[in-house]
Design a protein around this motif. Structure first.
Motif, PDB file in Angstrom:
ATOM      1  N   GLY A 227       4.992  17.818 -58.033  1.00 15.46           N
ATOM      2  CA  GLY A 227       4.960  16.500 -58.658  1.00 15.46           C
ATOM      3  C   GLY A 227       4.190  15.490 -57.825  1.00 15.46           C
ATOM      4  N   GLY A 228       4.232  15.670 -56.499  1.00 18.34           N
ATOM      5  CA  GLY A 228       3.440  14.839 -55.608  1.00 18.34           C
ATOM      6  C   GLY A 228       3.832  13.375 -55.620  1.00 18.34           C
ATOM      7  N   PRO A 254      10.603  14.840 -56.053  1.00 19.74           N
ATOM      8  CA  PRO A 254      11.537  15.457 -55.101  1.00 19.74           C
ATOM      9  C   PRO A 254      10.972  16.695 -54.414  1.00 19.74           C
ATOM     10  CG  PRO A 254      12.249  15.798 -57.376  1.00 19.74           C
ATOM     11  CD  PRO A 254      11.156  14.787 -57.415  1.00 19.74           C
ATOM     12  N   ASP A 255      10.152  17.487 -55.107  1.00 19.93           N
ATOM     13  CA  ASP A 255       9.613  18.681 -54.466  1.00 19.93           C
ATOM     14  C   ASP A 255       8.650  18.316 -53.345  1.00 19.93           C
ATOM     15  OD1 ASP A 255       7.636  17.721 -56.152  1.00 19.93           O
ATOM     16  OD2 ASP A 255       7.423  19.559 -57.314  1.00 19.93           O
ATOM     17  N   TYR A 256       7.784  17.335 -53.610  1.00 17.36           N
ATOM     18  CA  TYR A 256       6.841  16.923 -52.572  1.00 17.36           C
ATOM     19  C   TYR A 256       7.565  16.208 -51.427  1.00 17.36           C
ATOM     20  CZ  TYR A 256       2.882  14.781 -50.213  1.00 17.36           C
ATOM     21  OH  TYR A 256       1.972  14.400 -49.258  1.00 17.36           O
ATOM     22  N   ALA A 257       8.557  15.384 -51.759  1.00 19.14           N
ATOM     23  CA  ALA A 257       9.298  14.679 -50.713  1.00 19.14           C
ATOM     24  C   ALA A 257       9.939  15.671 -49.749  1.00 19.14           C
ATOM     25  CB  ALA A 257      10.361  13.780 -51.338  1.00 19.14           C
ATOM     26  N   ALA A 260       7.207  17.279 -47.589  1.00 17.51           N
ATOM     27  CA  ALA A 260       6.556  16.342 -46.669  1.00 17.51           C
ATOM     28  C   ALA A 260       7.523  15.710 -45.679  1.00 17.51           C
ATOM     29  CB  ALA A 260       5.851  15.253 -47.473  1.00 17.51           C
ATOM     30  N   GLY A 261       8.818  15.991 -45.817  1.00 14.44           N
ATOM     31  CA  GLY A 261       9.797  15.392 -44.924  1.00 14.44           C
ATOM     32  C   GLY A 261      10.077  13.936 -45.217  1.00 14.44           C
ATOM     33  N   LEU A 262       9.836  13.508 -46.454  1.00  8.74           N
ATOM     34  CA  LEU A 262      10.149  12.137 -46.862  1.00  8.74           C
ATOM     35  C   LEU A 262      11.586  12.082 -47.356  1.00  8.74           C
ATOM     36  CD1 LEU A 262       6.824  11.351 -48.766  1.00  8.74           C
ATOM     37  CD2 LEU A 262       7.480  10.552 -46.487  1.00  8.74           C
ATOM     38  N   ASN A 263      12.292  11.025 -47.016  1.00 13.48           N
ATOM     39  CA  ASN A 263      13.721  10.971 -47.319  1.00 13.48           C
ATOM     40  C   ASN A 263      14.051  10.080 -48.505  1.00 13.48           C
ATOM     41  OD1 ASN A 263      13.301   8.441 -46.269  1.00 13.48           O
ATOM     42  ND2 ASN A 263      14.485   8.775 -44.380  1.00 13.48           N
TER      43      ASN A 263
END
Length: 789
Positions: A227-228, A254-257, A260-263
């Protein structure tokens, strides 16, 4: 499109004129009808040029987004997943295709993942294009300063997926309303990107994240994409201030987060993107298909569990004032319902804000069904304005993939929503019972798999087989077809007619979403009614994975030869009650779909021809192409020993073609992807014509051309005075120029009959009319079917 992925690449009020046509059929002189002829005749005229117009189907493909200019009335664009981009034509209440000038090398860019408009200049429009994130090709940015009449492009440093899952999410591309030289793009697998020079150069916004999926990992992701960064929103009410907007939001899937380690699933910058802070959201792990800002600064955000298209739930709609979240609507997953949220639009401000919400994964038409929910009090109360309301036409589905909904910024009663077959529109949204019209005039998006024409005297003009919508019998080229084995196939693969009695038609296809798919059927009344074959070809499994590399040749009513994808052809003499294998050899697997092309001689139906193009370019070291002929109605075949020695080469099924001259027995034409080959003795001997040549580009000549030399051929009625009994049409390269070419003298001389404004990102199929001289039908890349007149 509402479709399986097709590598073939879904309405007509305006003329698409290659040589100066008028804007609509109604504006034509009385001779227009005579010029294009009827299904059974036409004036014997030899045009010195060729004008092109769409054969009408109307919609049928997935419009993934609608983009209004925020201030200029009636400036509206529609993006599709693989059939180009359209601009609203208010004069005709229809649509104008604006990417038909894309060339054969641009098929990959014929779907737009996002469209952006300059709020300060209503003539400037941007498209980010690139059909599949997993393909290995990067995206392109197309730029127009005249509303799409002409384009320049910039190669982008990231990929896009206009035909991938989640293709309605967005808009991913946005122009800063205060400093329109600044653009942001939320990519699927490479993070957030920024341009400060009207899209000419780009850099990753590493202050948010520098994570990019390695290219070799993208194809293994669920759906082969992520989804990016889903969208960008500028939190401002000003336009043209000259200073870049400082407060910006961006949504993160959510998949990209996770990768990428985004919370967080939502981030905010208050310094023009220099730094970003995660925003706590009331739900996590959901996709944000759309978020929009009202004039009062309130931001409305839809959350849904699935990526889409037609995303399922559970789902939530909230409004956000910068600090607090307020739940406005929710759909929880229950045993019998799985509604999601897709489209979202707002109009006005304060307590009377109008919200339009598209409910996705809601199918059918039943009392209480949510399709387009509207609130006129900023989300306190809701009413349904689409289901169980009048729709014109009434037999076209309108629900399911309601992944974008737009309120006209200049008329809140004008609401449009997309679905798997195009666009619905109402101009009476405030009425107790709004009325809806299918808004697809001149919007033609179909993935055409094959075309065929009947002999002169038939009561129909064209057989068209397409992805998702099956096979149709076109009785009039400017009217939507209503005949065909409707409901039998999701993907129509091929159809043919008995030349001795064109009322008899046979068609084959696959089921997909169709239950109890028969795989084949026949009609004895020119396509009005249909009967499934009583049995199937032994290898014609009824499943979603049967390839489109399939043909059928009708030799006489009740008699046919059927060649499914990857299978040995079989014949029937009893309307499909029984099928018997021919003596043609089995086809080995080559890594892509392959199949025999079978065709019946039109003067002697005992003669049937079979062409095996070799299946794939890399198969040239293991095999050759092959040509076979039969003298007993397609029961037994003999291979031509001179076909390969004449110069026939190996190519894939869709880069090759065969046609017979309906006016001369044994007169056969083949294009093998590279050249034209001709036989006048039923395939026993062959001559290779030194006419076409492939464009290898930077590819090695032991591999495959960047553009093939000759990929489709068709023969149709010749004009009066022609020196050969049929006009010959090809798609290919002559004198280093790709196009559609015509010869009226047996391939001695050729002239191009399209121009650079009408290339349709490549043309995959041809079929020539047997009643109207100079008329050829051509399938664009995801852009439906066209004809010359």
């Amino acid at each position: 499109m509402k479709k399986q992925t097709l590598a073939l690449a879904c309405a007509v009020a305006g003329l698409v004129a290659a040589c100066g046509g008028s804007s609509s059929p109604s504006s034509q002189s009385p001779s227009f009808a005579a010029m294009i002829g009827s299904a059974s005749g036409g004036a014997d005229v030899a045009a010195t040029g060729a004008r092109w117009q769409s054969v009408k189907y109307g919609g049928s493909g997935y419009v993934t987004g609608l983009i209004f200019h925020p201030t200029s009335p009636d400036v509206l664009y529609a993006r599709t997943d693989m059939g180009g981009v359209y601009r609203r034509d208010t004069a005709t209440s229809g649509w104008t295709p604006i990417t038909d000038g894309f060339g054969v090398r641009e098929e990959f860019y014929n779907g737009a993942e996002s469209v952006a408009l300059d709020p300060t200049d209503d003539k400037r429009v941007y498209l980010v294009t690139g059909m599949y994130d997993w393909s290995g090709q990067n995206a392109r940015l197309y730029i127009s300063t005249n509303r799409g009449d002409s384009w320049t492009h910039v190669d982008l440093p990231f990929r896009a997926g206009s035909n991938d899952p989640g293709r309605a999410i967005g808009e991913r591309l946005m122009v800063d309303p205060n400093q329109p030289s600044v653009l942001y793009y939320g990519s699927r697998t490479s993070g957030l990107w920024k341009s400060a020079d009207y899209g000419q150069t780009w850099s990753q916004v590493t202050s948010l994240t520098s994570f990019q999926y390695p290219g070799d990992q993208i194809g293994s992701l669920p759906g082969r994409t992520s989804g990016g960064i889903e969208s960008v929103l500028f939190d401002t009410s000003t336009t043209g201030a000259g200073t870049a907007t400082q407060t910006i939001y961006t949504a993160v899937a959510p998949d990209y987060a996770a990768a990428a380690g985004l919370n967080a699933n939502l981030y905010k910058s208050t310094d023009g993107g220099a730094t970003w802070t995660g925003v706590s959201t009331p739900v996590t792990g959901y996709y944000i298909p759309h978020m929009v800002r009202a004039k009062d600064g309130i931001i409305y955000v839809a959350f849904t569990k699935d990526m889409g298209p037609g995303a399922g739930g559970p789902a939530r709609l909230y409004k956000f004032d910068g600090t607090n979240w307020t739940l406005l609507k929710s759909y929880d997953t229950e045993q019998w319902v799985n509604f999601g949220m897709g489209g979202l639009s707002v109009s006005g401000s304060g307590p009377t804000t109008r919200i339009a919400l598209g409910v996705s994964n809601s199918w059918g038409n039943w009392q209480g069904q949510p399709v387009v929910q509207v609130s006129d009090d900023a989300g306190l109360t809701w009413r349904e304005i689409a289901s169980m309301t009048p729709h014109t036409p009434s037999d076209v589905d309108f629900s399911g993939w309601v992944d974008d909904v737009e309120i006209d910024p200049n008329n809140p009663d004008h609401i449009l929503h997309v679905f798997g077959g195009g666009i619905w529109e109402t101009k009476t949204a405030s009425a107790a019972t709004p009325t809806w019209n299918l808004d697809v005039t001149n919007l033609e998006e179909t993935a055409t798999i094959s075309l065929a024409t009947p002999p002169k005297g038939a009561s129909y003009a064209l057989l068209r087989s397409s992805g998702d919508i099956g096979t149709h019998v076109q009785t009039e080229v400017l009217k939507k077809p209503t005949r065909g084995p409707i409901g039998y196939f999701s993907n129509g693969h091929a159809a043919d007619t008995a030349w001795s009695n064109p009322a008899y038609i046979a068609a084959v296809g696959t089921g997909g979403w169709v239950q109890n798919n028969p795989r084949g059927a026949y009609s004895t009344d020119s396509g009005v009614t249909w009967t499934p074959f009583a049995s199937k070809h032994p290898d014609a499994a009824s499943n979603d994975h049967q390839g489109g590399e399939e043909t059928i040749a009708v030799t006489a009513p009740g008699k046919a030869v059927w060649a499914p994808s990857g299978a040995r052809p079989a014949y029937t003499t009893d309307n499909g009650a029984t099928w018997t294998y021919t003596n043609l050899p089995d086809l080995s697997a080559v890594g892509i779909g392959r199949g025999y092309r079978v065709v019946a001689d039109r003067k002697n139906p005992n003669k049937v021809y079979a062409f095996n193009s070799g299946g794939a370019w890399w198969n040239q070291w293991a095999d050759t192409s092959h040509f076979w002929y039969s003298n007993d109605g397609g029961h037994t075949f003999t291979e031509s020993t001179t076909f390969v020695s004449a110069g026939a080469r190996v190519a894939a099924f869709y880069q090759s073609s065969i046609a017979v001259n309906p006016n001369a027995e044994g007169d056969i034409w083949v294009v093998d992807g590279f050249s034209i080959l001709h036989s006048t003795d039923s395939g026993a001997t062959w001559t290779r014509l030194d006419v076409t040549a492939p464009d290898w580009g930077t590819n090695e000549t032991w591999s495959y051309p960047q553009v093939y030399g000759a990929t489709s051929i068709a023969l149709g009625k010749a004009p009066a005075g022609a020196t050969y009994s049929s006009s010959i049409y090809i798609v290919g390269i002559i004198n280093n120029v790709w196009g559609v070419y015509r010869s009226d003298d047996g391939a001695r001389t050729w002239r191009r009959i399209n121009d650079d404004k009408h290339q349709y990102a490549g043309i995959s199929n041809l079929a020539a009319d047997q009643a109207v001289p100079g008329r050829v039908y051509a399938a664009g890349a995801g852009r439906g079917v066209f004809f010359t007149y």
